[in-house]
Design a protein around this motif. Structure first.
Motif, PDB file in Angstrom:
ATOM      1  N   UNK A   1       0.598 -21.795 -17.460  1.00 21.10           N
ATOM      2  CA  UNK A   1       1.570 -20.708 -17.330  1.00 21.10           C
ATOM      3  C   UNK A   1       2.282 -20.478 -18.654  1.00 21.10           C
ATOM      4  N   UNK A   2       2.704 -21.557 -19.296  1.00 19.72           N
ATOM      5  CA  UNK A   2       3.439 -21.433 -20.564  1.00 19.72           C
ATOM      6  C   UNK A   2       2.569 -20.822 -21.659  1.00 19.72           C
ATOM      7  N   UNK A   3       1.299 -21.191 -21.694  1.00 16.21           N
ATOM      8  CA  UNK A   3       0.397 -20.612 -22.692  1.00 16.21           C
ATOM      9  C   UNK A   3       0.242 -19.111 -22.473  1.00 16.21           C
ATOM     10  N   UNK A   4       0.111 -18.713 -21.216  1.00 16.17           N
ATOM     11  CA  UNK A   4      -0.023 -17.284 -20.918  1.00 16.17           C
ATOM     12  C   UNK A   4       1.222 -16.522 -21.366  1.00 16.17           C
ATOM     13  N   UNK A   5       2.382 -17.066 -21.062  1.00  8.85           N
ATOM     14  CA  UNK A   5       3.620 -16.400 -21.462  1.00  8.85           C
ATOM     15  C   UNK A   5       3.749 -16.343 -22.986  1.00  8.85           C
ATOM     16  N   UNK A   6       3.401 -17.436 -23.658  1.00 11.25           N
ATOM     17  CA  UNK A   6       3.507 -17.472 -25.121  1.00 11.25           C
ATOM     18  C   UNK A   6       2.575 -16.466 -25.778  1.00 11.25           C
ATOM     19  N   UNK A   7       1.438 -16.189 -25.121  1.00  6.69           N
ATOM     20  CA  UNK A   7       0.487 -15.213 -25.660  1.00  6.69           C
ATOM     21  C   UNK A   7       0.887 -13.779 -25.341  1.00  6.69           C
TER      22      UNK A   7
ATOM     23  N   UNK B   1       7.418 -26.142  -6.825  1.00  4.24           N
ATOM     24  CA  UNK B   1       6.661 -25.178  -7.615  1.00  4.24           C
ATOM     25  C   UNK B   1       7.523 -23.960  -7.965  1.00  4.24           C
ATOM     26  N   UNK B   2       8.254 -23.450  -6.991  1.00  2.84           N
ATOM     27  CA  UNK B   2       9.002 -22.234  -7.251  1.00  2.84           C
ATOM     28  C   UNK B   2      10.151 -22.480  -8.228  1.00  2.84           C
ATOM     29  N   UNK B   3      10.745 -23.666  -8.193  1.00  2.00           N
ATOM     30  CA  UNK B   3      11.793 -23.977  -9.163  1.00  2.00           C
ATOM     31  C   UNK B   3      11.243 -23.918 -10.583  1.00  2.00           C
ATOM     32  N   UNK B   4      10.032 -24.400 -10.779  1.00  2.00           N
ATOM     33  CA  UNK B   4       9.411 -24.359 -12.114  1.00  2.00           C
ATOM     34  C   UNK B   4       9.163 -22.913 -12.544  1.00  2.00           C
ATOM     35  N   UNK B   5       8.717 -22.085 -11.622  1.00  2.00           N
ATOM     36  CA  UNK B   5       8.435 -20.688 -11.957  1.00  2.00           C
ATOM     37  C   UNK B   5       9.719 -19.903 -12.178  1.00  2.00           C
ATOM     38  N   UNK B   6      10.736 -20.176 -11.370  1.00  2.00           N
ATOM     39  CA  UNK B   6      12.021 -19.528 -11.583  1.00  2.00           C
ATOM     40  C   UNK B   6      12.570 -19.846 -12.970  1.00  2.00           C
ATOM     41  N   UNK B   7      12.409 -21.093 -13.404  1.00  2.00           N
ATOM     42  CA  UNK B   7      12.914 -21.488 -14.716  1.00  2.00           C
ATOM     43  C   UNK B   7      12.224 -20.734 -15.841  1.00  2.00           C
TER      44      UNK B   7
ATOM     45  N   UNK C   1      -1.121 -30.049  -2.762  1.00  2.00           N
ATOM     46  CA  UNK C   1      -1.793 -31.293  -3.121  1.00  2.00           C
ATOM     47  C   UNK C   1      -1.863 -31.521  -4.628  1.00  2.00           C
ATOM     48  N   UNK C   2      -1.702 -30.451  -5.426  1.00  2.00           N
ATOM     49  CA  UNK C   2      -1.723 -30.630  -6.886  1.00  2.00           C
ATOM     50  C   UNK C   2      -0.623 -31.595  -7.332  1.00  2.00           C
ATOM     51  N   UNK C   3       0.477 -31.626  -6.582  1.00  2.00           N
ATOM     52  CA  UNK C   3       1.616 -32.453  -6.972  1.00  2.00           C
ATOM     53  C   UNK C   3       1.393 -33.930  -6.676  1.00  2.00           C
ATOM     54  N   UNK C   4       0.309 -34.258  -5.947  1.00  2.00           N
ATOM     55  CA  UNK C   4       0.027 -35.655  -5.608  1.00  2.00           C
ATOM     56  C   UNK C   4      -0.845 -36.355  -6.646  1.00  2.00           C
ATOM     57  N   UNK C   5      -1.408 -35.597  -7.579  1.00  2.00           N
ATOM     58  CA  UNK C   5      -2.358 -36.164  -8.531  1.00  2.00           C
ATOM     59  C   UNK C   5      -1.748 -36.185  -9.926  1.00  2.00           C
ATOM     60  N   UNK C   6      -1.900 -37.300 -10.641  1.00  3.02           N
ATOM     61  CA  UNK C   6      -1.282 -37.424 -11.968  1.00  3.02           C
ATOM     62  C   UNK C   6      -1.760 -36.330 -12.929  1.00  3.02           C
ATOM     63  N   UNK C   7      -0.818 -35.657 -13.540  1.00  2.00           N
ATOM     64  CA  UNK C   7      -1.142 -34.716 -14.606  1.00  2.00           C
ATOM     65  C   UNK C   7      -1.445 -33.300 -14.178  1.00  2.00           C
ATOM     66  N   UNK C   8      -1.754 -33.060 -12.908  1.00  3.01           N
ATOM     67  CA  UNK C   8      -2.154 -31.712 -12.514  1.00  3.01           C
ATOM     68  C   UNK C   8      -0.977 -30.739 -12.588  1.00  3.01           C
ATOM     69  N   UNK C   9       0.205 -31.180 -12.183  1.00  5.99           N
ATOM     70  CA  UNK C   9       1.380 -30.318 -12.292  1.00  5.99           C
ATOM     71  C   UNK C   9       1.607 -29.903 -13.732  1.00  5.99           C
ATOM     72  N   UNK C  10       1.556 -30.866 -14.648  1.00  9.80           N
ATOM     73  CA  UNK C  10       1.829 -30.581 -16.047  1.00  9.80           C
ATOM     74  C   UNK C  10       0.809 -29.614 -16.629  1.00  9.80           C
ATOM     75  N   UNK C  11      -0.469 -29.805 -16.309  1.00  5.75           N
ATOM     76  CA  UNK C  11      -1.501 -28.930 -16.855  1.00  5.75           C
ATOM     77  C   UNK C  11      -1.384 -27.511 -16.293  1.00  5.75           C
TER      78      UNK C  11
ATOM     79  N   UNK D   1      -9.662 -16.532 -10.336  1.00  2.99           N
ATOM     80  CA  UNK D   1      -8.578 -17.456 -10.014  1.00  2.99           C
ATOM     81  C   UNK D   1      -8.871 -18.831 -10.609  1.00  2.99           C
ATOM     82  N   UNK D   2      -7.858 -19.406 -11.236  1.00  6.48           N
ATOM     83  CA  UNK D   2      -7.921 -20.767 -11.761  1.00  6.48           C
ATOM     84  C   UNK D   2      -7.174 -21.671 -10.797  1.00  6.48           C
ATOM     85  N   UNK D   3      -7.852 -22.729 -10.347  1.00  3.06           N
ATOM     86  CA  UNK D   3      -7.262 -23.593  -9.328  1.00  3.06           C
ATOM     87  C   UNK D   3      -7.715 -25.028  -9.542  1.00  3.06           C
ATOM     88  N   UNK D   4      -6.825 -25.977  -9.262  1.00  2.55           N
ATOM     89  CA  UNK D   4      -7.190 -27.383  -9.328  1.00  2.55           C
ATOM     90  C   UNK D   4      -8.026 -27.771  -8.114  1.00  2.55           C
TER      91      UNK D   4
END
Length: 251
Positions: A223-229, A23-29, A208-218, A170-173
């Motif tokens: 995050x990307x939508x928030x930054x783009x806005x 998770x942190x690698x994605x946020x650092x990027x 646990x979000x990383x164990x379910x298909x698609x949750x990481x991507x969503x 808070x938004x959470x899976x």
């Protein structure tokens, strides 16, 4: 008005180390500072202070601008409390709401134990997020007594020094739970909508979000939508300090 948002990485402990790093690698990027929620006690494995590699990684993360925050002591629920709180712990927190029903004395003991464990490896948290975002009135009193700056709930960030309550949902899976897919789509849609409207919000990432298909991507799309806005990412501690008015530090 420019929106602000906080991204928190929950349940950081030895057993979840590899997932926290992902998770942190994605946020650092993305240049997004995160608040890492640390579980210091023995939970599904050794205590956090007993994992030197994890401790080194946490200190490196802090030097890069991420925040290290307290997230309970053992992350396991304690029996007892009113029926409504037991129901919330079972349904919403899935049995992890350690501070849901504690009196002030027991909450103070657990908070002190967690802070002492982290202090033994040079980590001094400024804030606290209760597991499941559920804390009893006694827990709130104990948080003020041990000198922490803030705590959080499902809908708000609470400044323990000034008493201010900053509404910030808070938004959470809910991986594997009822409504998993609908909730995942809601995270993405809400992040984009609230960013555009200047509304503050939070995105909570769990192992646990990383164990379910698609949750990481969503989650990362949110995050990307928030930054783009144009929404500005903060850590909890940084945001709480920024929202204080002149003179609040004297309160």
């Amino acid at each position: 008005m420019t929106a602000v948002f906080v991204v928190s990485v929950h349940d950081v402990a030895p057993w979840s180390f590899s997932r926290s790093r992902r998770w942190l690698a994605e946020l650092d990027a993305r240049g997004v500072p995160a608040t890492l929620l640390l579980v210091p006690g023995a939970w599904r494995g050794p205590r956090l202070p007993d994992d030197p590699a994890l401790v080194r990684w946490l200190h490196e993360a802090a030097r890069r601008g991420h925040e290290l925050s307290l997230h309970g002591c053992t992350h396991r629920a304690v029996p007892g409390g009113p029926p409504a709180r037991r129901w919330l712990n079972s349904l919403l927190a899935r049995g992890c709401a350690e501070f849901c029903a504690l009196d002030e004395v027991e909450a103070h003991r657990r908070l002190s134990a967690g802070l002492a464990a982290l202090a033994s490896v040079g980590i001094a948290p400024e804030g606290f997020t209760p597991p499941g975002w559920l804390a009893s009135p006694g827990s709130f009193a104990a948080l003020r007594a041990v000198g922490l700056e803030y705590t959080t709930s499902h809908l708000a960030v609470h400044d323990l020094r000034t008493g201010a309550r900053h509404r910030m949902p808070a938004l959470s899976h809910r991986p594997g739970g009822l409504g998993e897919r609908a909730g995942a789509r809601l995270m993405r849609a809400a992040a984009g909508r609230w960013s555009g409207r200047g509304r503050p919000f939070r995105i909570a990432l769990h192992p646990a979000d990383l164990d379910r298909p698609g949750l990481r991507e969503l989650a990362l799309e949110a995050v990307d939508l928030a930054l783009a806005a144009g929404a500005r990412p903060w850590t909890y501690a940084g945001l709480v300090r920024a929202l204080r008015r002149p003179g609040d530090d004297d309160a």
